[in-house]
Design a protein around this motif. Structure first.
Motif, mmCIF file in Angstrom:
data_model
loop_
_atom_site.group_PDB
_atom_site.id
_atom_site.type_symbol
_atom_site.label_atom_id
_atom_site.label_comp_id
_atom_site.label_asym_id
_atom_site.label_seq_id
_atom_site.Cartn_x
_atom_site.Cartn_y
_atom_site.Cartn_z
ATOM 1 N N UNK A 291 19.900 -3.001 -31.604
ATOM 2 C CA UNK A 291 18.554 -2.763 -31.098
ATOM 3 C C UNK A 291 18.317 -3.501 -29.790
ATOM 4 N N UNK A 292 17.495 -2.926 -28.949
ATOM 5 C CA UNK A 292 17.179 -3.525 -27.652
ATOM 6 C C UNK A 292 15.935 -4.396 -27.766
ATOM 7 N N UNK A 293 15.911 -5.442 -26.954
ATOM 8 C CA UNK A 293 14.763 -6.344 -26.877
ATOM 9 C C UNK A 293 14.275 -6.369 -25.436
ATOM 10 N N UNK A 294 12.968 -6.191 -25.276
ATOM 11 C CA UNK A 294 12.327 -6.284 -23.973
ATOM 12 C C UNK A 294 11.205 -7.307 -24.092
ATOM 13 N N UNK A 295 11.151 -8.216 -23.147
ATOM 14 C CA UNK A 295 10.105 -9.241 -23.134
ATOM 15 C C UNK A 295 9.318 -9.098 -21.841
ATOM 16 N N UNK A 296 7.979 -9.012 -21.978
ATOM 17 C CA UNK A 296 7.069 -8.986 -20.835
ATOM 18 C C UNK A 296 6.169 -10.204 -20.998
ATOM 19 N N UNK B 258 2.073 -6.952 -29.022
ATOM 20 C CA UNK B 258 1.338 -7.765 -28.056
ATOM 21 C C UNK B 258 0.781 -8.996 -28.749
ATOM 22 N N UNK B 259 0.653 -10.060 -27.989
ATOM 23 C CA UNK B 259 0.068 -11.292 -28.496
ATOM 24 C C UNK B 259 -1.406 -11.376 -28.163
ATOM 25 N N UNK B 260 -2.091 -12.222 -28.881
ATOM 26 C CA UNK B 260 -3.527 -12.394 -28.638
ATOM 27 C C UNK B 260 -3.819 -12.915 -27.240
ATOM 28 N N UNK C 113 14.113 -0.664 -30.882
ATOM 29 C CA UNK C 113 13.538 -1.332 -29.715
ATOM 30 C C UNK C 113 12.410 -2.245 -30.170
ATOM 31 N N UNK C 114 12.459 -3.472 -29.703
ATOM 32 C CA UNK C 114 11.368 -4.434 -29.934
ATOM 33 C C UNK C 114 10.878 -4.898 -28.571
ATOM 34 N N UNK C 115 9.609 -4.624 -28.275
ATOM 35 C CA UNK C 115 8.993 -5.071 -27.031
ATOM 36 C C UNK C 115 7.998 -6.167 -27.377
ATOM 37 N N UNK C 116 8.206 -7.313 -26.799
ATOM 38 C CA UNK C 116 7.311 -8.454 -26.970
ATOM 39 C C UNK C 116 6.527 -8.611 -25.675
#
Length: 185
Positions: free
Chosen positions: A35-40, A135-137, A8-11
């Protein structure tokens, strides 16, 4: 490189195509392996084209979404009680913070379908053993930005895997797990 081996990769508030282009090939590789991808993210970033779930919340509503996910996990017994008992400080306060964030309230505040709260929580729980929550900056570049990061990071502690969380100031070689978790929950 480790991303390619994740389930799982959550962005979350991150745009790897712009901020860390080299990771895109690892995200694609992980996805090809199942693998699963989740984008928030309020912005439709390039990795959305491969995403299993895209949560396009209103800008600045990350805390509400994170607390709603926390409530869903807790209400459905999808959290690591042993980990919380051993490491969490202030868990009762966290529970109280989550309590008001029903999926319906999160949907209203964040401008998303209520079902996305549960869908996100279930993917996170099901794949927690080998997940990456990035998480991004930009998550911290606004009023309550620090609390946004903390609210998201609490989810990694709730599932008993604080090592899955990293942001632009941490990496797999930086021990960002237990001491910081203790001070955030």
């Amino acid at each position: 490189e480790e991303i390619a081996e994740k389930d799982l990769y959550i962005s979350w508030a991150h745009n790897p195509a712009a901020a860390s282009l080299h990771t895109m090939k690892f995200i694609k590789e992980m996805n090809k392996k199942g693998g699963k991808i989740v984008v928030v993210n309020p912005i439709r970033t390039p990795e959305v084209m491969w995403a299993d779930l895209y949560v396009q919340l209103k800008p600045g509503t990350d805390i509400a979404f994170a607390l709603g996910v926390g409530k869903y996990l807790i209400d459905n017994g999808m959290y690591d009680q042993a980990f919380v008992d051993e490491w969490a400080v202030g868990f009762e306060d966290y529970l109280a913070s989550c309590e008001e964030w029903s999926a319906e309230k999160v949907a209203d505040v964040c401008g998303i379908p209520a079902e996305q709260v549960g869908a996100f929580a279930e993917i996170l729980w099901e794949r927690r053993e080998n997940a990456c929550l990035k998480t991004g900056l930009q998550l911290g570049r606004r009023r309550n930005g620090g609390m946004s990061h903390i609210s998201v990071k609490c989810l990694s502690g709730l599932i008993g895997h604080p090592e899955c969380y990293f942001n632009m100031t941490s990496s797999s070689t930086f021990d960002n797990s237990l001491p910081s978790l203790q001070s955030t929950m």
